[in-house]
Enzyme design. Structure first.
Site, PDB file in Angstrom:
ATOM      1  CB  CYS A  47      52.750  16.485  15.948  1.00 37.57           C
ATOM      2  SG  CYS A  47      54.023  16.854  14.750  1.00 37.57           S
ATOM      3  CG  HIS A  64      37.548   5.702  19.917  1.00 39.55           C
ATOM      4  ND1 HIS A  64      38.872   6.007  20.139  1.00 39.55           N
ATOM      5  CD2 HIS A  64      36.938   6.872  19.652  1.00 39.55           C
ATOM      6  CE1 HIS A  64      39.058   7.317  19.997  1.00 39.55           C
ATOM      7  NE2 HIS A  64      37.891   7.865  19.703  1.00 39.55           N
ATOM      8  CB  THR A  71      22.721   4.309   5.784  1.00 38.75           C
ATOM      9  OG1 THR A  71      21.994   4.800   4.659  1.00 38.75           O
ATOM     10  CG2 THR A  71      22.285   2.890   6.105  1.00 38.75           C
TER      11      THR A  71
HETATM   12  N1  PLP Z   1      36.308  14.761  23.866  1.00 42.86           N
HETATM   13  C1  PLP Z   1      37.256  14.229  24.636  1.00 42.86           C
HETATM   14  C2  PLP Z   1      37.355  14.651  26.061  1.00 42.86           C
HETATM   15  C3  PLP Z   1      38.146  13.301  24.108  1.00 42.86           C
HETATM   16  O1  PLP Z   1      39.107  12.782  24.874  1.00 42.86           O
HETATM   17  C4  PLP Z   1      38.029  12.941  22.744  1.00 42.86           C
HETATM   18  C5  PLP Z   1      39.001  12.008  22.130  1.00 42.86           C
HETATM   19  O2  PLP Z   1      40.130  11.937  22.534  1.00 42.86           O
HETATM   20  C6  PLP Z   1      37.006  13.511  21.981  1.00 42.86           C
HETATM   21  C7  PLP Z   1      36.164  14.425  22.575  1.00 42.86           C
HETATM   22  C8  PLP Z   1      36.821  13.163  20.547  1.00 42.86           C
HETATM   23  O3  PLP Z   1      36.235  11.895  20.417  1.00 42.86           O
HETATM   24  P1  PLP Z   1      36.331  11.133  19.014  1.00 42.86           P
HETATM   25  O4  PLP Z   1      37.720  10.647  18.876  1.00 42.86           O
HETATM   26  O5  PLP Z   1      35.328  10.020  19.136  1.00 42.86           O
HETATM   27  O6  PLP Z   1      35.944  12.115  17.981  1.00 42.86           O
END
Ligand code: PLP
Length: 387
Positions: free
Chosen positions: A324, A200, A236
């Site tokens: 928060c 994402h 899966t």
């Molecule tokens: N590592 C970093 C540097 C991130 O910015 C993020 C999400 O903000 C994550 C790990 C975690 O990823 P996910 O939201 O896919 O668990």
């Protein structure tokens, strides 16, 4: 709603081509890739194609790619695998500016018999590599250091870090969630052992990630069950999302230059215009090597939250680094680690761009931001400091 979305380090829009690639895997090709019938095989073949797309994007081989549910799972899997495979080694090394998916896990481990070294950063967000080297001892089982920081965009020298860990015979996990798609990653050239990415953050959906595991390096599954992902991640497979992530990686490779030219130019224009037109502002990590889309700015003596609310009125979506906790806004641990005061950390706003932003977005932010800051400073209890 016409949103000016500049919060792309939080999450990104799923690209239309990615949605298009995914849709048939919800409706027509919903077979289980482990099924022996043709209907499963079609899906399994397409998943293999996605694995090739991800591998090619990372300079990896297909059997080094393990699909997971997110960046957090990839980070946890890598670290816990090393912990479980090396029961006699009880020391982990990370940095003070990691994502909570690494920092909180290290914290948990430190309460359960492990010693952790949290490497500090300087005011520019940089690591002292000698300090890293000096921290490694016979008891160290893993070094986990991110490639690029989610809040400031500051890039760590992962080539040098991997050289140090290789020379000292310690495994290196790199959280590349914010680097992927913004700067080149070529794992055929850098001897990183484990690397995490998340769909994402690069225009694939939420809920899919990758853990790269270098050939010959052990991986104990975090999720134990079926034999999916060659026994390295049970469950899966989320085939539509995996197909989407493959497409997103293919597109990310195409847009890499665009990030380092057009997106960087937009980010730079935003920064120099803000510095020019809004007094008393500081760009965090301005002197450091940064990914091209991220800008973290302190508007001194104004609450970052208040700025966000005012930007929101113009449909501009940015973020602060504050989190928060128990109903209170905690200042960003990343900014505090850089020696920024709590008060200034509360005045920071992060703008993170993507290839879907354009000059009009930047102009609109620059049109509204000076008057927002001026207005907030007029009601700020610190207004006298502006003279
Ligand atoms: N590592 C970093 C540097 C991130 O910015 C993020 C999400 O903000 C994550 C790990 C975690 O990823 P996910 O939201 O896919 O668990």
């Amino acid at each position: 709603m016409n949103v000016i979305y500049v919060d792309n380090n939080a999450t990104t829009k799923v690209a239309n081509d990615v949605v298009e690639a995914m849709l048939p895997f919800f409706t027509n090709f919903y077979g289980n890739p482990s099924s022996v019938h043709n209907y499963g095989e079609i899906v399994s073949d397409r998943m293999n194609q996605a694995r090739e797309q991800v591998a090619s994007f990372l300079g990896a081989q297909t059997d080094e790619i393990v699909f997971t549910s997110c960046g957090s799972e990839s980070n946890n899997t890598a670290i816990m695998s090393v912990i479980n495979s090396n029961p006699d080694k009880k020391h982990i090394i990370t940095t003070a500016v990691e994502h909570p998916a690494v920092l909180n896990l290290c914290d948990y481990l430190s309460k359960n018999g492990y010693k952790k070294t949290i490497l500090p950063v300087d005011k520019d967000g940089r690591l002292d590599l000698q300090q890293l080297e000096d921290s490694i001892c016979d008891d160290t089982c893993i070094v986990s250091i991110m490639w690029a920081n989610n809040e400031t965009g500051i890039i760590f020298p992962v080539e040098k870090i991997s050289d140090i860990t290789k020379n000292r015979g310690v495994l290196f996990h790199c959280d590349a969630v914010q680097a992927a798609g913004k700067i080149p990653i070529d794992l055929s050239k850098i001897p990183i052992d484990y690397l995490s990415i998340s769909g994402h953050k690069l225009h694939a959906p939420k809920g899919v990630g990758v853990l790269f595991v270098r050939k010959g390096i052990e991986l104990n599954p975090l999720i134990i069950g079926g034999h999916q992902e060659k026994g390295r991640r049970a469950g899966t497979e989320n085939t539509p999302y995996i197909v989407g992530l493959g497409k997103a990686c293919e597109l990310a490779a195409v847009y890499l230059d665009y990030y380092n030219t057009k997106v960087k130019n937009m980010r730079d224009k935003l920064e120099w215009s803000i510095l020019k037109h809004i007094p008393n502002t500081t760009i965090n990590g301005q002197n450091s090597h940064r990914i091209p889309n991220t800008s973290n700015i302190i508007f001194h003596n104004v609450e970052g939250e208040a700025i966000l609310l005012h930007l929101n009125e113009f449909n501009i979506a940015a973020s602060t680094g504050s989190a928060c906790a128990s109903g209170l806004m905690e200042p960003s641990h990343v900014l505090l680690a850089m020696g920024i005061s709590e008060k200034d950390a509360h005045s920071a706003v992060r703008f993170s761009l993507s290839r879907f932003n354009n000059d009009r977005d930047i102009n609109l932010i620059l049109e509204h931001l000076p008057s927002i800051i001026k207005k907030l400073r007029q009601i700020s209890p610190f207004k006298e400091s502006f003279g």
